[in-house]
Scaffold this active site. Structure first.
Site, PDB file in Angstrom:
ATOM      1  N   LYS A  53      -6.648 -28.244   2.063  1.00  0.00           N
ATOM      2  CA  LYS A  53      -5.692 -28.805   1.085  1.00  0.00           C
ATOM      3  C   LYS A  53      -5.482 -30.299   1.326  1.00  0.00           C
ATOM      4  O   LYS A  53      -5.872 -30.825   2.378  1.00  0.00           O
ATOM      5  CB  LYS A  53      -4.367 -28.049   1.202  1.00  0.00           C
ATOM      6  CG  LYS A  53      -3.676 -28.201   2.557  1.00  0.00           C
ATOM      7  CD  LYS A  53      -2.573 -27.168   2.756  1.00  0.00           C
ATOM      8  CE  LYS A  53      -1.887 -27.350   4.106  1.00  0.00           C
ATOM      9  NZ  LYS A  53      -0.933 -26.258   4.385  1.00  0.00           N
ATOM     10  N   TYR A 270       7.409 -60.897   7.414  1.00  0.00           N
ATOM     11  CA  TYR A 270       8.632 -60.883   6.607  1.00  0.00           C
ATOM     12  C   TYR A 270       9.871 -60.759   7.482  1.00  0.00           C
ATOM     13  O   TYR A 270       9.917 -59.965   8.421  1.00  0.00           O
ATOM     14  CB  TYR A 270       8.592 -59.706   5.625  1.00  0.00           C
ATOM     15  CG  TYR A 270       7.550 -59.869   4.546  1.00  0.00           C
ATOM     16  CD1 TYR A 270       7.636 -60.902   3.619  1.00  0.00           C
ATOM     17  CD2 TYR A 270       6.467 -59.009   4.481  1.00  0.00           C
ATOM     18  CE1 TYR A 270       6.667 -61.059   2.635  1.00  0.00           C
ATOM     19  CE2 TYR A 270       5.495 -59.157   3.496  1.00  0.00           C
ATOM     20  CZ  TYR A 270       5.600 -60.189   2.577  1.00  0.00           C
ATOM     21  OH  TYR A 270       4.638 -60.351   1.610  1.00  0.00           O
TER      22      TYR A 270
HETATM   23  C1  LIG Z   1      -1.080 -25.812   5.735  1.00  0.00           C
HETATM   24  C2  LIG Z   1      -1.105 -24.368   5.996  1.00  0.00           C
HETATM   25  C3  LIG Z   1      -1.929 -23.828   7.001  1.00  0.00           C
HETATM   26  C4  LIG Z   1      -2.678 -24.685   7.990  1.00  0.00           C
HETATM   27  O1  LIG Z   1      -1.763 -25.114   8.987  1.00  0.00           O
HETATM   28  P1  LIG Z   1      -2.208 -26.092  10.181  1.00  0.00           P
HETATM   29  O2  LIG Z   1      -0.956 -26.251  10.978  1.00  0.00           O
HETATM   30  O3  LIG Z   1      -2.619 -27.359   9.532  1.00  0.00           O
HETATM   31  O4  LIG Z   1      -3.300 -25.456  10.918  1.00  0.00           O
HETATM   32  C5  LIG Z   1      -2.027 -22.450   7.098  1.00  0.00           C
HETATM   33  N1  LIG Z   1      -1.319 -21.650   6.266  1.00  0.00           N
HETATM   34  C6  LIG Z   1      -0.482 -22.125   5.312  1.00  0.00           C
HETATM   35  C7  LIG Z   1       0.295 -21.192   4.463  1.00  0.00           C
HETATM   36  C8  LIG Z   1      -0.336 -23.509   5.159  1.00  0.00           C
HETATM   37  O5  LIG Z   1       0.509 -23.985   4.232  1.00  0.00           O
END
Ligand SMILES: *Cc1c(COP(=O)(O)O)cnc(C)c1O
Length: 381
Positions: A53, A270
């Site tokens: 994702k 800045y």
């Molecule tokens: C993002 C996510 C993962 C992966 O988690 P990591 O900590 O990045 O390994 C797994 N399951 C769900 C439901 C997630 O939202």
């Protein structure tokens, strides 16, 4: 830390084809694959999927998917329909779960792309079943149970009712998500594992999945049938406080575009929030917050600033990170490495994702997923 030779520096950061951009993100796909293999072996008999994702945690969904599918990964997780459609175009035969579930009205498009939503409500279940009726077949999906996140998923108490209603679809996975998997001593892990065992008993023969990356490392080994690592694949440390068992995947280098001397008392950037405490040499690197370098990585009382590696020396950010630039105090760096045109490491083997995150008061996940789109991206391995 040690001083590295100019040749090593060249190999480490600069690119022989001399990118015109002032930043280069190198993504090591063989390290990504090695991380997936390591997690797969830790998961034993369980299948190892991959969470891709948020554009593969900021490093590029397409490249990550191709590399992992090539290594034998068959099950991928994305957040939403758009990410799922992109993944499907590259991996016609993969199993792809959509963690958002069925967004209102999206069931037909999810089905058309052969995606499996992680269904977490009765409304989604109805929409998915209805899409199946239209298509004349039961559609596959995950059933997501909420054992503590209070974010997405059915209540565990509803498992019995769902087991009856689920006849309208074809469930292929029962899943839940850890609250604190990175804290192995947290009592909530055992509580969630217990609740998940009770839920899955209602769905015999359906694959079960609970562990994210940190979950793979828990002493309870809650691997069930399928593990779902994300962060660790991309080099993040799933075991905070202990040494990172994963290989670094992302390396961000920036090019020095100007270097100059300051008299003691002169300020940088800045609002002049940093004044040179001594006669100083500073270098301006062409990577700023628009490239994902957090403004919050500026020094504050009690928190040191972010650092870059210049010719083997750690050099702190001085002044506030601006949109296109960060300025380094290179007074103590080897002179030949701190000149215009030289490359410095902002993230990589030495500056770990977690280090930059801590210097910015955030987490490594946020640093990775906010990496910008302006610098050159090189996929190696
Ligand atoms: C993002 C996510 C993962 C992966 O988690 P990591 O900590 O990045 O390994 C797994 N399951 C769900 C439901 C997630 O939202």
């Amino acid at each position: 830390m040690g001083i590295i030779s100019p040749t090593e520096r060249l190999l480490a950061c600069a690119d022989p084809s001399e990118p015109v951009e002032s930043g280069v993100l190198t993504v090591d796909l063989s390290a990504l694959v090695a991380n997936w293999r390591k997690l797969a072996s830790m998961a034993g008999a369980a299948e190892c999927g991959a969470v891709i994702k948020a554009d593969g945690y900021g490093l590029g969904q397409a490249a990550a998917l191709r590399a992992l599918a090539g290594a034998g990964c068959r099950t991928f997780f994305v957040a939403n329909l758009i990410e799922g459609e992109a993944a499907r175009a590259l991996a016609p035969d993969a199993t792809i779960y959509v963690l958002d579930g069925v967004a209102p009205g999206c069931a037909p498009r999810l089905a058309a792309a052969g995606l499996r939503p992680a269904i977490g409500s009765f409304a989604e279940l109805e929409e998915w079943a209805a899409a199946g009726v239209t298509l004349g077949r039961k559609l596959e999906a995950a059933l997501h149970f909420d054992t503590g996140m209070n974010r997405l998923g059915f209540a565990p108490q509803d498992a019995g009712v769902i087991a009856l209603r689920v006849q309208a679809i074809a469930p292929t996975l029962v899943m839940s998500h850890f609250v604190s998997a990175q804290l192995p001593t947290s009592p909530i892990n055992d509580r969630q594992i217990g609740d998940f065992l009770a839920v899955r008993a209602h769905f015999p023969g359906v694959q079960a999945s609970l562990a994210n990356t940190s979950g793979v490392f828990l002493p309870q080994r809650p691997h069930f049938d399928l593990v779902r690592p994300g962060y660790g694949l991309y080099g993040g440390n799933p075991t905070p406080g202990a040494e990172n068992p994963m290989k670094p995947v992302a390396r961000l280098c920036g090019r020095i575009i100007s270097a100059r001397d300051l008299a003691a008392g002169e300020t940088v950037g800045y609002d002049g929030i940093w004044a040179a405490p001594r006669p100083s040499r500073i270098a301006t690197v062409g990577v700023g917050y628009a490239d994902g370098l957090p403004v919050a990585a500026t020094a504050t009382p009690g928190k040191p600033a972010g650092e870059a590696i210049v010719g083997g020396a750690r050099c702190p950010f001085v002044g506030r990170v601006s949109m296109d630039y960060v300025v380094l105090d290179v007074t103590d760096a080897p002179e030949e490495a701190a000149r215009r045109g030289e490359w410095v490491e902002l993230l990589g083997e030495t500056i770990k994702v977690e280090e930059l995150a801590a210097r910015a008061g955030t987490i490594g996940y946020e640093v990775l997923t906010r990496l910008g789109r302006r610098f050159a991206r090189r996929y190696v391995g």
